[in-house]
Design an enzyme around this catalytic site. Structure first.
Site, PDB file in Angstrom:
ATOM      1  N   GLY A   3      28.123  81.630  45.267  1.00  0.00           N
ATOM      2  CA  GLY A   3      26.631  81.225  46.421  1.00  0.00           C
ATOM      3  C   GLY A   3      26.484  83.078  47.100  1.00  0.00           C
ATOM      4  CB  ALA A   4      27.790  86.026  45.367  1.00  0.00           C
ATOM      5  N   GLY A  34      24.250  85.800  52.700  1.00  0.00           N
ATOM      6  CA  GLY A  34      25.439  85.588  53.931  1.00  0.00           C
ATOM      7  C   GLY A  34      27.354  86.268  52.853  1.00  0.00           C
ATOM      8  N   GLY A  73      29.124  85.651  50.703  1.00  0.00           N
ATOM      9  CA  GLY A  73      28.999  86.149  49.252  1.00  0.00           C
ATOM     10  C   GLY A  73      28.856  86.563  49.284  1.00  0.00           C
ATOM     11  CB  SER A 106       3.650 105.832  33.579  1.00  0.00           C
ATOM     12  OG  SER A 106       4.692 106.693  33.810  1.00  0.00           O
ATOM     13  CE1 TYR A 135       7.590 104.559  37.885  1.00  0.00           C
ATOM     14  CE2 TYR A 135       7.800 106.408  36.244  1.00  0.00           C
ATOM     15  CZ  TYR A 135       6.807 105.622  37.368  1.00  0.00           C
ATOM     16  OH  TYR A 135       5.917 105.176  37.507  1.00  0.00           O
TER      17      TYR A 135
END
Length: 154
Positions: free
Chosen positions: A20-21, A24, A26, A94, A119
Site C-alpha cells: 500500500g505504498a 497515504g 504507506g 532528442s 535526460y
C-alpha cells in the site's frame, strides 16, 4: 511526547517491503525508511501509482521516471485498446540520446548523477521502447508504432 524521523536510527543495510505504498501512510512510511537508508520495495495494486511512488521514494531520477517510465507504463496498459483502434504511438526524443549509455546496474543514476546524462538516458530509453514496440507490432507499416520523432528547431 512527540517523536520525529530524525530520532530514528539508521536503517542502512535493511530491506523494507511496504504494501500500500503508492499513497497515504504507506507512502509516508516508505519515504521515511528510504531517508534513513533502508532499501525500500514498493508493493501496490496500481502499477502506475506504484512506479511513481518508487521513483519519488527512491530519490529516483525524475527525468527518467517522467520522460520514460510513465509513458511506458501508460502505453503498456493501453496497448490492447490502441491495437483495437489501430492507433499509433509516437515517441518524441532528442539528439541527447547520442551521448547516452545505459548502465543496467545504475539505471536510476544513483551512483553517478548528471542531469544531462539522465535526460539523454531517458531519451535513449524512449527510442529503444519505440523500436521494440515497432518490432513486436508484426506489421510492415508499424502496426501500433511509428518511428520516434526528433524535433528540429530552426
Amino acid at each position: 511526547m512527540t517523536w520525529t524521523l530524525d530520532e530514528a536510527p539508521s536503517q542502512a543495510g535493511r530491506l523494507a517491503v511496504i504494501t500500500g505504498a503508492s499513497g497515504g501512510l504507506g507512502l509516508d512510511t516508505a519515504r521515511g525508511l528510504a531517508r534513513k537508508g533502508a532499501e525500500v520495495v514498493i508493493a501496490a495494486r496500481d502499477p502506475v501509482k506504484g512506479r511513481a511512488a518508487a521513483v519519488e521514494v527512491g530519490g529516483g531520477e525524475l527525468q527518467f521516471g517522467t520522460n520514460f517510465l510513465g509513458h511506458y507504463a501508460l502505453t503498456k496498459r493501453l496497448l490492447p485498446l490502441l491495437r483495437q483502434a489501430k492507433a499509433r504511438v509516437v515517441s518524441i526524443s532528442s539528439l541527447a540520446h547520442k551521448n547516452a549509455h545505459i548502465e543496467c546496474d545504475d539505471l536510476m543514476s544513483d551512483r553517478r548523477y548528471s542531469p544531462v546524462k539522465a535526460y539523454g538516458l531517458s531519451k535513449m530509453a524512449d527510442l529503444l521502447f519505440a523500436r521494440e514496440l515497432q518490432r513486436k507490432s508484426g506489421t510492415p507499416d508499424g502496426g501500433c508504432c511509428r518511428w520516434p520523432r526528433i524535433p528540429v528547431w530552426p
